[in-house]
Design a protein around this motif. Structure first.
Motif, PDB file in Angstrom:
ATOM      1  N   VAL A 325     -34.363  13.811  48.725  1.00  0.00           N
ATOM      2  CA  VAL A 325     -34.873  13.947  47.361  1.00  0.00           C
ATOM      3  C   VAL A 325     -35.537  15.308  47.182  1.00  0.00           C
ATOM      4  O   VAL A 325     -35.348  15.987  46.168  1.00  0.00           O
ATOM      5  CB  VAL A 325     -35.861  12.808  47.036  1.00  0.00           C
ATOM      6  CG1 VAL A 325     -36.511  13.019  45.670  1.00  0.00           C
ATOM      7  CG2 VAL A 325     -35.149  11.461  47.075  1.00  0.00           C
ATOM      8  N   LEU A 326     -36.302  15.721  48.197  1.00  0.00           N
ATOM      9  CA  LEU A 326     -36.968  17.026  48.135  1.00  0.00           C
ATOM     10  C   LEU A 326     -35.956  18.145  47.939  1.00  0.00           C
ATOM     11  O   LEU A 326     -36.146  19.039  47.103  1.00  0.00           O
ATOM     12  CB  LEU A 326     -37.758  17.233  49.435  1.00  0.00           C
ATOM     13  CG  LEU A 326     -38.694  18.442  49.553  1.00  0.00           C
ATOM     14  CD1 LEU A 326     -39.781  18.146  50.589  1.00  0.00           C
ATOM     15  CD2 LEU A 326     -37.951  19.700  49.977  1.00  0.00           C
ATOM     16  N   GLY A 327     -34.859  18.103  48.694  1.00  0.00           N
ATOM     17  CA  GLY A 327     -33.849  19.142  48.568  1.00  0.00           C
ATOM     18  C   GLY A 327     -33.210  19.170  47.193  1.00  0.00           C
ATOM     19  O   GLY A 327     -32.992  20.244  46.620  1.00  0.00           O
ATOM     20  N   ALA A 328     -32.905  17.982  46.640  1.00  0.00           N
ATOM     21  CA  ALA A 328     -32.285  17.913  45.319  1.00  0.00           C
ATOM     22  C   ALA A 328     -33.224  18.457  44.242  1.00  0.00           C
ATOM     23  O   ALA A 328     -32.810  19.215  43.353  1.00  0.00           O
ATOM     24  CB  ALA A 328     -31.883  16.484  45.007  1.00  0.00           C
ATOM     25  N   VAL A 329     -34.497  18.094  44.340  1.00  0.00           N
ATOM     26  CA  VAL A 329     -35.472  18.544  43.345  1.00  0.00           C
ATOM     27  C   VAL A 329     -35.709  20.051  43.466  1.00  0.00           C
ATOM     28  O   VAL A 329     -35.928  20.740  42.460  1.00  0.00           O
ATOM     29  CB  VAL A 329     -36.793  17.761  43.502  1.00  0.00           C
ATOM     30  CG1 VAL A 329     -37.879  18.324  42.596  1.00  0.00           C
ATOM     31  CG2 VAL A 329     -36.570  16.284  43.188  1.00  0.00           C
ATOM     32  N   SER A 330     -35.651  20.576  44.686  1.00  0.00           N
ATOM     33  CA  SER A 330     -35.891  22.009  44.886  1.00  0.00           C
ATOM     34  C   SER A 330     -34.938  22.859  44.064  1.00  0.00           C
ATOM     35  O   SER A 330     -35.312  23.936  43.576  1.00  0.00           O
ATOM     36  CB  SER A 330     -35.745  22.367  46.373  1.00  0.00           C
ATOM     37  OG  SER A 330     -36.735  21.728  47.144  1.00  0.00           O
ATOM     38  N   MET A 331     -33.712  22.385  43.890  1.00  0.00           N
ATOM     39  CA  MET A 331     -32.726  23.155  43.139  1.00  0.00           C
ATOM     40  C   MET A 331     -33.030  23.187  41.641  1.00  0.00           C
ATOM     41  O   MET A 331     -32.498  24.038  40.919  1.00  0.00           O
ATOM     42  CB  MET A 331     -31.331  22.569  43.367  1.00  0.00           C
ATOM     43  CG  MET A 331     -30.895  22.592  44.822  1.00  0.00           C
ATOM     44  SD  MET A 331     -30.941  24.252  45.528  1.00  0.00           S
ATOM     45  CE  MET A 331     -29.677  25.078  44.560  1.00  0.00           C
ATOM     46  N   ALA A 332     -33.872  22.250  41.180  1.00  0.00           N
ATOM     47  CA  ALA A 332     -34.167  22.176  39.743  1.00  0.00           C
ATOM     48  C   ALA A 332     -35.552  22.697  39.388  1.00  0.00           C
ATOM     49  O   ALA A 332     -35.906  22.739  38.209  1.00  0.00           O
ATOM     50  CB  ALA A 332     -34.034  20.725  39.276  1.00  0.00           C
ATOM     51  N   ILE A 333     -36.342  23.104  40.386  1.00  0.00           N
ATOM     52  CA  ILE A 333     -37.731  23.487  40.123  1.00  0.00           C
ATOM     53  C   ILE A 333     -37.819  24.676  39.173  1.00  0.00           C
ATOM     54  O   ILE A 333     -38.620  24.687  38.227  1.00  0.00           O
ATOM     55  CB  ILE A 333     -38.460  23.785  41.446  1.00  0.00           C
ATOM     56  CG1 ILE A 333     -38.700  22.487  42.215  1.00  0.00           C
ATOM     57  CG2 ILE A 333     -39.791  24.491  41.179  1.00  0.00           C
ATOM     58  CD1 ILE A 333     -39.326  22.703  43.572  1.00  0.00           C
ATOM     59  N   SER A 349     -46.297  16.049  38.872  1.00  0.00           N
ATOM     60  CA  SER A 349     -45.855  15.666  40.218  1.00  0.00           C
ATOM     61  C   SER A 349     -47.015  15.129  41.057  1.00  0.00           C
ATOM     62  O   SER A 349     -46.841  14.195  41.846  1.00  0.00           O
ATOM     63  CB  SER A 349     -45.215  16.867  40.921  1.00  0.00           C
ATOM     64  OG  SER A 349     -46.181  17.817  41.333  1.00  0.00           O
ATOM     65  N   ASN A 350     -48.214  15.697  40.896  1.00  0.00           N
ATOM     66  CA  ASN A 350     -49.360  15.201  41.654  1.00  0.00           C
ATOM     67  C   ASN A 350     -49.793  13.812  41.186  1.00  0.00           C
ATOM     68  O   ASN A 350     -50.224  12.983  41.994  1.00  0.00           O
ATOM     69  CB  ASN A 350     -50.521  16.182  41.546  1.00  0.00           C
ATOM     70  CG  ASN A 350     -50.344  17.381  42.469  1.00  0.00           C
ATOM     71  OD1 ASN A 350     -49.279  17.573  43.042  1.00  0.00           O
ATOM     72  ND2 ASN A 350     -51.371  18.189  42.590  1.00  0.00           N
ATOM     73  N   ILE A 351     -49.689  13.552  39.901  1.00  0.00           N
ATOM     74  CA  ILE A 351     -50.003  12.207  39.417  1.00  0.00           C
ATOM     75  C   ILE A 351     -48.978  11.210  39.949  1.00  0.00           C
ATOM     76  O   ILE A 351     -49.333  10.085  40.326  1.00  0.00           O
ATOM     77  CB  ILE A 351     -50.053  12.209  37.878  1.00  0.00           C
ATOM     78  CG1 ILE A 351     -51.278  13.008  37.402  1.00  0.00           C
ATOM     79  CG2 ILE A 351     -50.112  10.779  37.328  1.00  0.00           C
ATOM     80  CD1 ILE A 351     -51.380  13.166  35.906  1.00  0.00           C
ATOM     81  N   LEU A 352     -47.718  11.614  40.016  1.00  0.00           N
ATOM     82  CA  LEU A 352     -46.703  10.758  40.619  1.00  0.00           C
ATOM     83  C   LEU A 352     -47.023  10.482  42.087  1.00  0.00           C
ATOM     84  O   LEU A 352     -46.846   9.365  42.576  1.00  0.00           O
ATOM     85  CB  LEU A 352     -45.325  11.423  40.494  1.00  0.00           C
ATOM     86  CG  LEU A 352     -44.152  10.691  41.148  1.00  0.00           C
ATOM     87  CD1 LEU A 352     -43.967   9.305  40.552  1.00  0.00           C
ATOM     88  CD2 LEU A 352     -42.869  11.514  41.022  1.00  0.00           C
ATOM     89  N   MET A 353     -47.518  11.490  42.790  1.00  0.00           N
ATOM     90  CA  MET A 353     -47.922  11.314  44.178  1.00  0.00           C
ATOM     91  C   MET A 353     -49.029  10.272  44.293  1.00  0.00           C
ATOM     92  O   MET A 353     -48.998   9.395  45.172  1.00  0.00           O
ATOM     93  CB  MET A 353     -48.378  12.658  44.746  1.00  0.00           C
ATOM     94  CG  MET A 353     -48.923  12.583  46.166  1.00  0.00           C
ATOM     95  SD  MET A 353     -49.226  14.205  46.915  1.00  0.00           S
ATOM     96  CE  MET A 353     -50.458  14.890  45.820  1.00  0.00           C
ATOM     97  N   ALA A 391     -39.118   7.865  49.562  1.00  0.00           N
ATOM     98  CA  ALA A 391     -38.124   8.713  48.903  1.00  0.00           C
ATOM     99  C   ALA A 391     -38.690   9.371  47.645  1.00  0.00           C
ATOM    100  O   ALA A 391     -38.509  10.577  47.425  1.00  0.00           O
ATOM    101  CB  ALA A 391     -36.888   7.885  48.558  1.00  0.00           C
ATOM    102  N   VAL A 392     -39.395   8.606  46.816  1.00  0.00           N
ATOM    103  CA  VAL A 392     -39.944   9.145  45.572  1.00  0.00           C
ATOM    104  C   VAL A 392     -40.961  10.248  45.859  1.00  0.00           C
ATOM    105  O   VAL A 392     -41.078  11.221  45.096  1.00  0.00           O
ATOM    106  CB  VAL A 392     -40.564   8.015  44.728  1.00  0.00           C
ATOM    107  CG1 VAL A 392     -41.297   8.581  43.517  1.00  0.00           C
ATOM    108  CG2 VAL A 392     -39.492   7.038  44.274  1.00  0.00           C
ATOM    109  N   LEU A 393     -41.690  10.124  46.964  1.00  0.00           N
ATOM    110  CA  LEU A 393     -42.662  11.163  47.310  1.00  0.00           C
ATOM    111  C   LEU A 393     -41.999  12.511  47.586  1.00  0.00           C
ATOM    112  O   LEU A 393     -42.678  13.544  47.618  1.00  0.00           O
ATOM    113  CB  LEU A 393     -43.474  10.734  48.538  1.00  0.00           C
ATOM    114  CG  LEU A 393     -44.627   9.765  48.255  1.00  0.00           C
ATOM    115  CD1 LEU A 393     -45.179   9.179  49.553  1.00  0.00           C
ATOM    116  CD2 LEU A 393     -45.738  10.458  47.474  1.00  0.00           C
TER     117      LEU A 393
END
Length: 487
Positions: A325-333, A349-353, A391-393
């Motif tokens: 998930v981290l890799g996929a999100v990195s491409m959209a940052i 993102s921190n609130i999601l954390m 995964a969500v983290l």
């Protein structure tokens, strides 16, 4: 800056930036093994859970001094190999030595006189290797980030892209590392790793670190051969900007570093504050993620049956999902920051954390009230819920690995700080909270029964507060405006 001025003017191709960023894959492979396997392993060697977090104290302590010092020194390095590359190469060599010490700690302890379950010498070798690994990680991280900043210069959009590449390779290293840690058959593939002092679990760990040395060597070679640095002494004769930066860095390092805080702007102070609270949230998770799965989901304990180790491997699998998930999100940052602003993206993102950490507390509570099955394993629903949270983290972790560095890099430029020193200043906001968590989380958890819930509750609160500060205090339109101008 300086030695990279000519490269900046030519706009370093994105493909080369991608190759330069690849070193983070090798570094993160070992870091993933460290996160997933070493807290459980140190308890197998005989250190109690309440004090296992103290073993991790070297990371923030060395980061407090080593990374800013290395960043500052690399800003001024006049080596013919460039400013950053000597530190990256040296850090990679130290990582290789450290992981081999960790992997062979039980064998070395036996050679030095350990017997049975009493293994003080193995613990000593392990701690030396562990601390050397943390020092080496801090040696390599700052110059790696600074090298990307050097190559992108004042192009803020490309700086964010370069940091996204760095985060992407970190995700790839995590995926490979956590996948390696979740596999239990390495002792069969590399049978020479199993010895009389090193059983199956130890042999798996040893094999994983041997693979780490191989991957780190490959990615370091790719990165260093792709980065074309001009020696700093040559750049002094061609650019006045670097001379100005150098002259401002002549004073002694430590007091100059802390004295520079007086000149930081308000946005930088907000970045440092949000970063500190973010890592108060992350560090308990990084310390206890697989231990939480082994203890509170699989209800096992080190050196008592296989439930704990099954939980640790399942936790490593969850961290692998996290990294995907981290890799996929990195491409959209970069696109997200351009559209909504870096402050808003970071805050949400921190609130999601925080929500995910609360979810882990709820899962722990539910698991504690369930009767164990005949097999002794937790219900599938509990395991799946835990994996989903892991995964969500990956979403907020991708933001943490990219956005703060890009924001610090662009806002430190007008202050004439070298990029290495700027990364060192940001690192202080990471390591000081880690020191607090390392010292306090084990005894704090022990005070409330020995589980991981108290540390996770504090992490959720810190993550939530940091999210609110990022949303309310970090400017959004200003970032979007700069991006538009640079484009």
């Amino acid at each position: 800056m300086g030695g990279e001025t000519t490269s900046q003017q030519r706009r370093v191709p994105l493909k080369r930036l991608l190759r330069v960023a690849s070193v983070s894959c090798g570094v993160q492979f070992g870091w993933a093994l460290q996160l997933s396997l070493l807290t459980p392993y140190v308890q197998e060697l005989g250190i109690p859970h309440a004090w296992s977090s103290l073993v991790w104290l070297c990371g923030p302590l060395s980061g407090l001094l080593v990374q800013p010092l290395v960043g500052h020194t690399s800003d001024r390095c006049t080596s013919r190999f460039g400013r950053r590359r000597p530190f990256i190469a040296g850090g990679a060599a130290c990582i290789a030595v450290a992981v081999l010490l960790i992997g062979y700690s039980a064998d070395l302890g036996r050679v030095m006189g350990d017997s049975g379950t009493h293994r003080p010498r193995a613990i000593a070798v392990f701690v030396v290797g562990f601390w050397l690994l943390d020092v080496a990680n801090n040696v390599i991280q700052g110059p790696s980030r600074a090298l990307l900043a050097d190559l992108t210069g004042k192009d803020y959009r490309r700086t964010r892209v370069a940091n996204a590449y760095f985060s992407l390779f970190m995700a790839l290293g995590n995926i490979l590392g956590f996948a390696t840690g979740s596999y239990s058959g390495w002792s069969s593939i590399l049978p020479f790793t199993a010895t009389s002092a090193c059983g199956k679990n130890c042999a798996n760990l040893k094999s994983a670190f041997i693979l780490d040395v191989i991957i780190l060597s490959i990615t370091t070679f790719i990165s260093l051969s792709s980065a074309r640095e001009t020696p700093l002494n040559t750049s002094f004769r061609t650019t006045g900007l670097e001379s100005q930066t150098e002259s401002s860095s002549e004073e002694a390092f430590l007091w100059e570093l802390f004295g520079s805080f007086r000149y930081l702007t308000s946005p930088i102070w907000v970045i440092l504050t949000v970063t500190a609270l973010t890592w108060v949230g992350w560090f308990p998770f990084l310390l206890y993620d697989t231990d939480w799965m082994g203890r509170e989901i699989y209800k096992g304990a080190p050196n008592q049956g296989q439930n704990y180790h099954s939980g640790v491997r399942m936790g490593a699998f969850g961290l692998m999902l996290n990294s995907i998930v981290l890799g996929a999100v990195s491409m959209a940052i970069e696109k997200m920051c351009r559209k909504w602003g870096a402050g808003l993206v970071w805050g949400i993102s921190n609130i999601l954390m925080a929500v995910c950490f609360v979810g882990m507390l709820v899962i722990s509570l539910v698991a504690s009230n369930l009767k164990p099955s005949q097999s002794g394993l937790p219900p599938d629903g509990i395991v799946i819920s835990s994996l989903v949270v892991f995964a969500v983290l990956g979403i907020p972790l991708a933001i943490t690995y990219s956005v703060p560095y890009a924001m610090m890099s662009t806002r430190a430029e007008p202050l004439c700080l070298g990029q290495g020193l700027a990364m060192g200043i940001l690192n202080l906001a990471i390591v000081i909270p880690q020191v607090i968590v390392s010292v306090g989380s084990g005894p704090w958890d022990q005070l409330f029964g020995g589980g991981n819930a108290p540390a996770f509750a504090a992490a959720a609160a810190a993550a939530f507060v940091s999210g609110l500060i990022a949303i309310l205090a970090l400017p959004r339109s200003r970032v979007a405006k700069k991006t538009t101008i640079r484009r």
